[in-house]
Design an enzyme around this catalytic site. Structure first.
Site, PDB file in Angstrom:
ATOM      1  N   GLY A   1       0.989  -1.016   0.002  1.00 21.54           N
ATOM      2  CA  GLY A   1       0.042   0.051  -0.043  1.00 21.54           C
ATOM      3  C   GLY A   1       0.884   1.361   0.059  1.00 21.54           C
TER       4      GLY A   1
ATOM      5  CD  GLU B   1      -1.616  -1.149  -3.721  1.00 16.70           C
ATOM      6  OE1 GLU B   1      -1.716  -1.625  -2.359  1.00 16.70           O
ATOM      7  OE2 GLU B   1      -2.332  -1.683  -4.242  1.00 16.70           O
TER       8      GLU B   1
HETATM    9  N1  T1G Z   1       2.263  -3.888   9.083  1.00 14.97           N
HETATM   10  C1  T1G Z   1       2.276  -4.219  10.307  1.00 14.97           C
HETATM   11  N2  T1G Z   1       3.418  -4.391  10.856  1.00 14.97           N
HETATM   12  C2  T1G Z   1       4.495  -4.315  10.191  1.00 14.97           C
HETATM   13  C3  T1G Z   1       4.364  -4.368   8.747  1.00 14.97           C
HETATM   14  C4  T1G Z   1       3.163  -3.955   7.986  1.00 14.97           C
HETATM   15  N3  T1G Z   1       2.991  -3.832   6.917  1.00 14.97           N
HETATM   16  N4  T1G Z   1       5.650  -4.345   8.237  1.00 14.97           N
HETATM   17  C5  T1G Z   1       6.444  -4.459   9.411  1.00 14.97           C
HETATM   18  N5  T1G Z   1       5.964  -4.581  10.348  1.00 14.97           N
HETATM   19  C6  T1G Z   1       6.492  -4.696  11.691  1.00 14.97           C
HETATM   20  C7  T1G Z   1       6.916  -6.048  12.046  1.00 14.97           C
HETATM   21  O1  T1G Z   1       5.982  -7.142  12.399  1.00 14.97           O
HETATM   22  C8  T1G Z   1       8.037  -5.718  13.184  1.00 14.97           C
HETATM   23  O2  T1G Z   1       7.439  -5.694  14.484  1.00 14.97           O
HETATM   24  C9  T1G Z   1       8.651  -4.598  12.712  1.00 14.97           C
HETATM   25  O3  T1G Z   1       7.478  -3.948  11.900  1.00 14.97           O
HETATM   26  C10 T1G Z   1       9.852  -4.508  11.779  1.00 14.97           C
HETATM   27  O4  T1G Z   1       9.458  -5.521  10.924  1.00 14.97           O
HETATM   28  C11 T1G Z   1      -3.699  -2.436   0.497  1.00 14.97           C
HETATM   29  C12 T1G Z   1      -3.192  -4.931   1.504  1.00 14.97           C
HETATM   30  C13 T1G Z   1       9.201  -3.424   6.028  1.00 14.97           C
HETATM   31  C14 T1G Z   1      11.044  -4.688   4.811  1.00 14.97           C
HETATM   32  O5  T1G Z   1       4.280  -7.011   2.981  1.00 14.97           O
HETATM   33  O6  T1G Z   1       8.563  -6.611   4.507  1.00 14.97           O
HETATM   34  O7  T1G Z   1       0.022  -3.148   1.661  1.00 14.97           O
HETATM   35  O8  T1G Z   1       8.447  -7.452  15.680  1.00 14.97           O
HETATM   36  O9  T1G Z   1      11.423  -7.159  11.841  1.00 14.97           O
HETATM   37  O10 T1G Z   1      13.612  -6.944   8.770  1.00 14.97           O
HETATM   38  O11 T1G Z   1      -2.424  -3.651  -1.294  1.00 14.97           O
HETATM   39  O12 T1G Z   1       8.758  -5.645   7.748  1.00 14.97           O
HETATM   40  O13 T1G Z   1       9.034  -4.977  15.865  1.00 14.97           O
HETATM   41  O14 T1G Z   1       6.881  -5.952  16.440  1.00 14.97           O
HETATM   42  O15 T1G Z   1      10.232  -7.406   9.200  1.00 14.97           O
HETATM   43  O16 T1G Z   1      13.809  -4.176   8.910  1.00 14.97           O
HETATM   44  C15 T1G Z   1       2.471  -4.920   2.386  1.00 14.97           C
HETATM   45  C16 T1G Z   1       5.811  -6.180   5.008  1.00 14.97           C
HETATM   46  C17 T1G Z   1       1.423  -5.228   3.390  1.00 14.97           C
HETATM   47  C18 T1G Z   1       5.790  -5.318   3.763  1.00 14.97           C
HETATM   48  C19 T1G Z   1      11.239  -4.173   7.107  1.00 14.97           C
HETATM   49  N6  T1G Z   1       3.733  -4.852   2.915  1.00 14.97           N
HETATM   50  N7  T1G Z   1       7.138  -5.732   6.073  1.00 14.97           N
HETATM   51  O17 T1G Z   1      11.857  -5.287   7.437  1.00 14.97           O
HETATM   52  O18 T1G Z   1      12.017  -5.379   9.944  1.00 14.97           O
HETATM   53  S1  T1G Z   1      -0.405  -5.761   2.465  1.00 14.97           S
HETATM   54  C20 T1G Z   1       4.336  -5.629   3.119  1.00 14.97           C
HETATM   55  C21 T1G Z   1       8.222  -6.301   5.462  1.00 14.97           C
HETATM   56  C22 T1G Z   1      -0.684  -4.333   1.711  1.00 14.97           C
HETATM   57  C23 T1G Z   1      -2.141  -3.146   0.148  1.00 14.97           C
HETATM   58  C24 T1G Z   1      -2.107  -4.511   0.870  1.00 14.97           C
HETATM   59  C25 T1G Z   1       9.460  -5.707   6.544  1.00 14.97           C
HETATM   60  C26 T1G Z   1      10.228  -4.495   6.016  1.00 14.97           C
HETATM   61  P1  T1G Z   1       8.062  -6.186  15.874  1.00 14.97           P
HETATM   62  P2  T1G Z   1      10.760  -6.253  10.386  1.00 14.97           P
HETATM   63  P3  T1G Z   1      12.695  -5.522   8.705  1.00 14.97           P
END
Ligand code: T1G
Length: 692
Positions: A105, A108
């Site tokens: 997002g 997006e």
């Molecule tokens: N939502 C909620 N929490 C998130 C998050 C997210 N999108 N991304 C990371 N966190 C939390 C994670 O749980 C951890 O929490 C902390 O942030 C650090 O993350 C509408 C529907 C960004 C590359 O799939 O790939 O958008 O354990 O340990 O290694 O179309 O996090 O510290 O409590 O992974 O430096 C699409 C997912 C969502 C990206 C960073 N986005 N995140 O990596 O840290 S769906 C994703 C990542 C969406 C739309 C659709 C990675 C990172 P805590 P981390 P990192």
């Protein structure tokens, strides 16, 4: 500076209105962030002094996606699509200023801005497919309009993060600004587009690339065909492909409607629930209740690896891949040479595929020092022993390391099931001893089981958990027991697979059922691949098992052209009549009358005992939480991520059903099927394995 809401500020920088989001840890699009963007844009549009607008984030990254923890739950706050439309329809140019990772997002949102700038270290991607989803906020319709259908297909189904310079080359980013000066660069760009009278460029209006793809359905047919194996069992990749087809063949708003429909199907389905669970499970596994986040760490800047065999070589590669020099120890020069040769060949293969450059190969090989003298490890910060699985040899090595290695060095064993406490007892520093169980091939498999000894210090544990992430592994902390967690549960499945074959099934029946469940291959095909003679010796073989008889016949698997299967020159497998005959002979010897066994029974017999063993593991404290067990099985054994892992899946099947089956099998076939106390308790309390 005006506070827009608790995560959003607005400031006028000359004639540019700057909206700043600050919602740690990753500025995910929570309802507060969505409200903040909507209110911030409205504020900037109402500010007559602002001729253009910049959307930027504080902290480590631009918006990294929807807040995954909110997905699938009740929506509150501003609707994301409305927020984005508000930007796209804005009467002043909106510029997204990107650093860190603009993902999902987040990208997006940036695509509904009129322009995008980024620092060179930034990355952009649409990784929703990894969550069993597709970009549900216009990404599947806007991305192809910029990068074209074919590249969009690859980006959407891989979910990969694209470096900013490549994004710029693709047109995803309009300008790269100086590293560390994103805000200034973005404001200057926002000013420049006004000075140059550039239009309010709406990505939705771009059509050139769509017209180029129209009338070429082969783009999609070829892509599907090329990825059949990779996408097998998954829904999300196919749904992403259909969205790109819609982008090519339908008007924008109809394409959005298609995206919305398919997104809703995924977000409400079991696969995405499992994959979102897996996302958080992997991060949860880093949390060790009695090892605080601020536990002091050891700075591991050099590593010694003892053993240059398949495992030692692969382990060494993990460290030099991230720039950590390795001293590789062997006892014979030819073993050292062979090991180094395999490492070099691995790198050359990767370079041939374009994964790294020829210079990278030399850099990495240059980080490996080899020696026949274990005393060369005197100064390293960590040693990983990867020699034969024999306790006497390991004890001898750790005794030597104890005398050689500097104080504070971590002494790790790559043992896959031996007792780490017993190994630690051969040193005067048991607090420095830990298990680091890599999975073969160690330079490929993501899982790293970190085995906590009774006396392993918290600093050593915390260091190894952090180091795992640095070498791109997924770590889970496990306790000292035979096979730790993964192999201990695997032995349940192996036993059942062999029993089923004696009772009437054939190896290819069991393999087919587990392959269709989603495993990359079944246990018998896996044994043929690994080699049936691992751990077998001619001298001690007594023809007492199917495997022994096959090895005695020199049918040791793929490498000899036959094992359970017969293999042609291209290693295509066919059920082997020879193996079938041996099985029949064994049944006759055992007085077994073979019976027809259903696919359902094969699946239940192979997997329910694994779930039961996982419950025992939790009861014994050999894993911290059920989701750690799932992390282990997804990253070390190919459990299909769209089924969440054995514990998550066991909850889906119903613990009551599993308990009933275990009890029935215990009654019919004996103690080995005895239900775990945890399973009995959870069923009685009506609770799941995950979270209890
Ligand atoms: N939502 C909620 N929490 C998130 C998050 C997210 N999108 N991304 C990371 N966190 C939390 C994670 O749980 C951890 O929490 C902390 O942030 C650090 O993350 C509408 C529907 C960004 C590359 O799939 O790939 O958008 O354990 O340990 O290694 O179309 O996090 O510290 O409590 O992974 O430096 C699409 C997912 C969502 C990206 C960073 N986005 N995140 O990596 O840290 S769906 C994703 C990542 C969406 C739309 C659709 C990675 C990172 P805590 P981390 P990192």
């Amino acid at each position: 500076m005006t506070a827009i809401n608790d995560v959003t500020d607005y400031a006028l920088d000359g004639d540019v209105g700057v909206i700043t989001l600050n919602s740690p840890p990753v500025n995910a699009l929570s309802w507060r962030v969505r409200d903040g963007i909507a209110l911030g844009v409205a504020h900037a549009l109402a500010d007559a002094a602002a001729k253009s607008i910049v959307l930027i984030c504080d902290g480590r990254t631009f918006i990294a996606g929807a807040d995954i923890s909110e997905l699938g739950g009740p929506q509150k706050g501003a609707n994301l699509l409305e927020v984005m439309n508000g930007m796209e329809e804005a009467t002043k140019p909106v510029v997204a200023a990107i650093h860190g990772t603009a993902l999902g997002g987040g990208l997006e949102v940036a695509l509904t801005c009129h322009y995008r700038v980024a620092v060179p270290s930034a990355k952009c991607g649409l990784p929703e497919v990894a969550l069993g989803l597709l970009p549900g906020a216009g990404g599947t319709q806007r991305l192809p309009r910029i990068v074209g259908a074919e590249r969009a297909l690859e980006l959407l189904t891989s979910g990969r993060h694209v470096p900013a310079k490549d994004c710029f080359a693709m047109g995803l980013i309009d300008e790269l600004v100086e590293e560390g000066k994103l805000r200034d660069g973005a404001v200057a760009f926002a000013r420049k587009i006004i000075a140059e009278g550039r239009p309010l460029k709406r990505v939705r209006d771009l059509s050139e690339k769509m017209e180029a793809a129209r009338g070429h359905p082969e783009i999609f047919a070829d892509f599907r065909k090329a990825n059949v194996r990779k996408f097998r069992g998954f829904l999300a990749p196919e749904y992403n492909i259909r969205c790109v087809e819609a982008a090519v063949n339908l008007p924008f708003d109809e394409g959005i409607a298609t995206e919305r429909k398919l997104f809703m199907e995924l977000i409400t389905g079991p696969q995405s629930a499992a994959q979102r669970y897996a996302f958080f499970a992997e991060r949860q596994a880093n949390k060790i209740p009695d090892v605080p986040d601020d536990t002091p760490l050891i700075d591991v800047r050099s590593v010694g690896v003892i053993g240059a065999g398949t495992m030692g070589g692969g382990i060494a590669m993990n460290f030099v891949n991230v720039g950590i020099p390795v001293t590789l120890i062997e006892v014979k020069q030819e073993a050292l040479d062979r090991g180094l040769g395999v490492i070099r060949k691995n790198y050359q293969r990767t370079a041939a595929r374009g994964g790294i450059t020829a210079a990278d190969v030399e850099t990495r090989m240059g980080l490996i020092t080899s020696s026949l003298d274990i005393n060369a490890l005197g100064a390293v910060d960590m040693v990983i022993e990867a020699v034969f699985e024999r306790m006497d040899i390991k004890k001898d090595i750790f005794g030597k390391l104890d005398a050689i290695c500097k104080p504070g060095a971590i002494l790790a064993s790559n043992t896959s099931y031996l007792n780490v406490d017993e190994i630690a007892a051969s040193t005067m520093r048991p607090e420095a001893v830990i298990g680091t169980h890599f999975f073969s091939p160690a330079n490929v498999m993501k899982l790293l089981e970190i085995v906590r000894g009774a006396k392993t210090s918290k600093t050593v544990i915390a260091t190894c958990m952090k180091l795992a992430k640095k070498i791109n592994k997924v770590a889970a902390l496990v306790g000292v027991c035979p096979g730790f967690v993964g192999n201990r549960m695997l032995s349940q499945r192996q036993r059942e697979a062999n029993a089923l074959v004696m009772e009437g099934a054939l190896p290819w029946d069991v393999d087919r059922v587990l392959y269709d469940f989603g495993f990359p291959m079944g246990p018998f095909a896996m044994s043929d691949l690994a080699g049936l003679d691992v751990g077998w010796s001619k001298e001690t073989s007594t023809s007492s098992t199917l495997r022994e008889v096959l090895c005695e016949m020199d049918r040791r698997g793929q490498k000899t052209g036959g094992g359970f299967y017969d293999y042609d020159d291209n290693r295509v497998a066919r059920p082997s009549p020879v193996a079938e005959k041996i099985i029949q002979d064994f049944r006759i010897q055992a007085g077994v009358t073979p019976r027809a066994i259903s696919d359902e029974e094969i699946l239940e017999r192979c997997l329910y005992p694994m779930v039961n063993e996982g419950a025992k593991i939790l009861d014994e404290g050999m894993a911290i939480r059920a989701s750690d067990v799932d992390v282990i099985w997804e990253n070390g054994y190919g459990w299909p991520v769209y089924r969440g892992g054995p514990m998550f899946w066991g909850d889906q099947v119903g613990l009551g059903r599993i308990l009933d089956k275990m009890k029935a099998w215990e009654g019919a076939m004996g103690e080995v099927y005895k239900p775990a106390a945890r399973l009995e308790r959870l069923v009685a309390e009506g609770k799941p394995l995950v979270g209890s």
